[in-house]
Design an enzyme around this catalytic site. Structure first.
Site, PDB file in Angstrom:
ATOM      1  N   TRP A  10       0.823  -1.228   0.000  1.00 41.43           N
ATOM      2  CA  TRP A  10       0.000   0.000   0.000  1.00 41.43           C
ATOM      3  C   TRP A  10       0.847   1.265   0.000  1.00 41.43           C
ATOM      4  O   TRP A  10       0.336   2.358  -0.181  1.00 41.43           O
ATOM      5  CB  TRP A  10      -0.920   0.028   1.225  1.00 41.43           C
ATOM      6  CG  TRP A  10      -1.980  -1.038   1.253  1.00 41.43           C
ATOM      7  CD1 TRP A  10      -2.184  -2.043   0.344  1.00 41.43           C
ATOM      8  CD2 TRP A  10      -2.987  -1.204   2.256  1.00 41.43           C
ATOM      9  NE1 TRP A  10      -3.258  -2.814   0.729  1.00 41.43           N
ATOM     10  CE2 TRP A  10      -3.761  -2.326   1.900  1.00 41.43           C
ATOM     11  CE3 TRP A  10      -3.303  -0.519   3.442  1.00 41.43           C
ATOM     12  CZ2 TRP A  10      -4.835  -2.769   2.674  1.00 41.43           C
ATOM     13  CZ3 TRP A  10      -4.362  -0.960   4.216  1.00 41.43           C
ATOM     14  CH2 TRP A  10      -5.124  -2.072   3.829  1.00 41.43           C
ATOM     15  N   LYS A  11       2.135   1.133   0.278  1.00 40.93           N
ATOM     16  CA  LYS A  11       3.029   2.302   0.409  1.00 40.93           C
ATOM     17  C   LYS A  11       2.427   3.284   1.428  1.00 40.93           C
ATOM     18  O   LYS A  11       1.816   2.828   2.398  1.00 40.93           O
ATOM     19  CB  LYS A  11       3.293   2.928  -0.962  1.00 40.93           C
ATOM     20  CG  LYS A  11       3.782   1.878  -1.970  1.00 40.93           C
ATOM     21  CD  LYS A  11       4.315   2.448  -3.251  1.00 40.93           C
ATOM     22  CE  LYS A  11       4.751   1.315  -4.172  1.00 40.93           C
ATOM     23  NZ  LYS A  11       5.381   1.761  -5.399  1.00 40.93           N
ATOM     24  N   SER A 215       3.804  -1.639 -12.192  1.00 36.63           N
ATOM     25  CA  SER A 215       2.618  -1.425 -13.035  1.00 36.63           C
ATOM     26  C   SER A 215       1.909  -2.737 -13.389  1.00 36.63           C
ATOM     27  O   SER A 215       1.368  -2.879 -14.491  1.00 36.63           O
ATOM     28  CB  SER A 215       2.988  -0.641 -14.304  1.00 36.63           C
ATOM     29  OG  SER A 215       3.472   0.648 -13.960  1.00 36.63           O
TER      30      SER A 215
END
Ligand code: 13P
Length: 255
Positions: A10-11, A215
């Site tokens: 989730w950073k 990504s």
């Protein structure tokens, strides 16, 4: 046989309410996974005890932290130790994410110490490696990633390798929407497995889970995960939306 893993990093995103909601949404849509497949969620430190409580009794989903300190305890204001994470029921710790290497100047020597902290507290390491665009353009990415792995991990005895997962995250693909092609991912993952095998032997290399990150999304996960040396993904942006994250988990479940 090595495990397949989809891990959500989730950073520095989501408050406690948003985090609890996301975990609930993920639970609602979680497919049944075979024993060799696992979902991992890595929320910010502040969420860990809340998320651990939500995960009670859910064996398919494990809790991860995004970092820990390189020392066991002491006067390191604002930091969190591996033993604290263990006491919060954390199972995995991400070490050496490129954002920590770049913004917090974490070098391979410091990362090797963090790896030791995690393993000596009976947790597993998700060790990140990956090259910046300039290195990829120069064609020296294999040497770059090989050095990261050697300096971060090769002090370990072979018995500890079962507690290590490697995540290959090319920096030019992180948060950019520019995914590595499946051929680029496969080539690097095979290289990483070869580097591990050169040090520890073919059995240890065959048992090593190697994740791709950068990504990764529902539309490209199936193709990436179909590569023989890609054992799942470390997911950033797409882990913040339950439907996207579940789409990637489905791609793993279908393998
Ligand atoms: P994105 O999926 O947002 O590119 O991030 C990848 C990543 O850094 C996971 O650790």
């Amino acid at each position: 046989m090595r495990k397949k893993i989809v891990a959500g990093n989730w950073k520095m995103n989501l408050d406690l309410t948003e985090g609890a909601e996301l975990v609930n949404e993920i639970f609602k849509g979680l497919p049944v996974l075979s024993e060799d497949k696992q979902v991992v969620i890595a929320p910010p430190y502040l969420h860990l005890t809340q998320t651990a409580a939500q995960l009670t009794g859910i064996i398919d989903v494990q809790l991860a932290a995004q970092n820990c300190h390189s020392e066991a305890s002491g006067a390191y204001t604002g930091e969190v130790s591996a033993s604290m994470l263990k006491s919060a029921e954390v199972a995995y710790v991400i070490i050496g994410h490129s954002e920590r290497r770049e913004y917090f100047k974490e070098d391979n020597a410091m990362l090797a110490k963090k790896v030791n902290q995690v393993l000596s507290n009976d947790m597993k390491v998700i060790f990140c490696c990956g090259e910046p665009l300039a290195i990829r353009d120069a064609g020296t990415q294999n040497d770059h990633v090989g050095t990261q792995i050697r300096e971060g991990l090769f002090h370990l005895p072979v018995a500890q390798l079962t507690n290590v997962v490697i995540a290959y995250e090319p920096i030019w693909a992180i948060g950019t929407g520019r995914t590595a092609t499946s051929a680029q991912a496969q080539e690097m993952h095979a290289h990483i497995r070869g580097v591990v095998g050169g040090q520890y032997g073919s059995e240890a290399a065959a048992n090593m889970t190697i994740l791709y990150g950068g990504s990764c999304k529902p539309s490209n996960a199936a193709e990436l995960f179909a590569c023989p040396d890609v054992d799942g993904g470390l997911i950033g942006g797409a882990s913040l939306k339950a439907s996207d994250f579940l789409g990637i988990v489905e791609a793993m479940a279908d393998l």
